[in-house]
Design an enzyme around this catalytic site. Structure first.
Site, PDB file in Angstrom:
ATOM      1  N   SER A  99      39.188  33.852  41.338  1.00  0.00           N
ATOM      2  CA  SER A  99      40.121  34.705  42.066  1.00  0.00           C
ATOM      3  C   SER A  99      40.433  34.204  43.474  1.00  0.00           C
ATOM      4  O   SER A  99      41.481  34.536  44.032  1.00  0.00           O
ATOM      5  CB  SER A  99      39.582  36.137  42.148  1.00  0.00           C
ATOM      6  OG  SER A  99      38.311  36.164  42.770  1.00  0.00           O
ATOM      7  N   HIS A 140      39.102  39.516  49.334  1.00  0.00           N
ATOM      8  CA  HIS A 140      39.798  38.342  48.781  1.00  0.00           C
ATOM      9  C   HIS A 140      40.809  37.775  49.777  1.00  0.00           C
ATOM     10  O   HIS A 140      41.197  38.455  50.726  1.00  0.00           O
ATOM     11  CB  HIS A 140      40.508  38.712  47.472  1.00  0.00           C
ATOM     12  CG  HIS A 140      39.606  38.717  46.289  1.00  0.00           C
ATOM     13  ND1 HIS A 140      38.765  39.760  46.001  1.00  0.00           N
ATOM     14  CD2 HIS A 140      39.385  37.787  45.312  1.00  0.00           C
ATOM     15  CE1 HIS A 140      38.080  39.493  44.904  1.00  0.00           C
ATOM     16  NE2 HIS A 140      38.431  38.295  44.470  1.00  0.00           N
TER      17      HIS A 140
END
Length: 291
Positions: free
Chosen positions: A40, A272
């Site tokens: 990711s 993230h």
């Protein structure tokens, strides 16, 4: 006579500049087929615009592979990175929401020119354990290091111990890449820093104060394992994002490359990279490639 020598030296210098420029153009044209592998931190969850092939991989059209591909103007670009991927998903399919991501190695070809690999954080559940457990322990000891204590068993940091095996797995992944794409330039992308080197921001990164240093230590251990795998491989290059991301951690406000605890459905998933972070990684890759 001295005048002729000066003229010859000047002409040689001009010719060298012309040839250097010609060489740079040739180098750019050489990279025609680019394959991006990763998890990711490569795919870019929620960074607009998201691809749907499959939707569960959370793959952005503005992640760092996409930015690099556009800059290079490659003829063929294949991004098979996928949220949640670990090293095993290089050779086996990954089941995700509304679909399956094929083994990432399926994208590699003998004619592939460039491969970027961003993997390792999900092996042994390292990143998931950190962001899933640490925030829940802050209240028990806000000024201490309860998460570090939680993962330390009989004096051994279990997460850092697991990372040693991750490095060995990445070594195997690199061997698999070279076997399938022997002509490719292979870059292993390190992870950018999540926490600052000093100070805290509990509203954004809700770790206990003492766990900030431990989080940095875990990340540095992971990046060191990746760098070691690359050094032992001898045919790949490590792109170290840890020093490059100094001043861009989750606590850095507008300069942050990493989203904090709160997901922004129009920008990035929690913990993230944001689009700015992807641009920062792309810049380091292009610098490494000398573009």
């Amino acid at each position: 006579m001295h005048g002729r020598w000066r003229l010859a030296i000047l002409l040689a210098a001009v010719l060298a500049l012309v040839l250097a420029g010609s060489g740079a153009a040739t180098a750019k044209q050489h990279i025609k087929r680019y394959v991006a592998l990763g998890d990711s931190y490569t795919s870019g969850p929620l960074i607009p615009l998201q691809r749907l092939d499959p939707v569960g991989c959370a793959r952005s059209t503005n992640n760092y592979p996409s930015i690099v591909a556009r800059h290079l103007g490659v003829k063929r670009f294949t991004d098979v990175s996928c949220g949640g991927a670990d090293t095993t998903h290089m050779t086996r399919p990954q089941e995700v929401t509304l679909g399956v991501n094929a083994p990432q190695f399926d994208a590699l070809r003998p004619e592939t020119d460039l491969v970027t690999l961003g993997i390792g954080g999900n092996d042994h559940g390292v990143f998931g354990s950190v962001v899933g457990v640490c925030p829940t322990l802050r209240a028990s000891d806000p000024a201490g290091a309860p998460c570090q204590e939680h993962f330390t068993v009989d004096g051994v940091d279990t997460l850092k111990a697991a990372i040693a095996d991750t490095g060995e797995r990445v070594s195997e992944v690199l061997a698999g890449i070279h076997e399938r794409s022997p002509r490719a330039t292979v870059l292993v992308i390190g992870y950018p820093r999540i926490a600052p080197p000093s100070g805290t921001c509990p509203d954004i990164l809700p770790f206990a104060d003492g766990d900030y240093a431990w989080l940095n230590d875990v990340e540095e251990t992971l990046n060191a394992a990746l760098a070691k795998a690359v050094a032992e491989d001898g045919a790949a290059t490590f792109v170290d994002m840890y020093p490059a991301s100094l001043g861009h951690d989750a606590c850095a406000g507008p300069e942050a490359w990493i989203q904090g605890k709160d997901t922004d459905v129009f920008a990035a998933a929690s913990y993230h990279p944001r689009r700015a972070g992807m641009a920062g990684v792309a810049a380091e890759i292009l610098r490494t490639l000398r573009y």
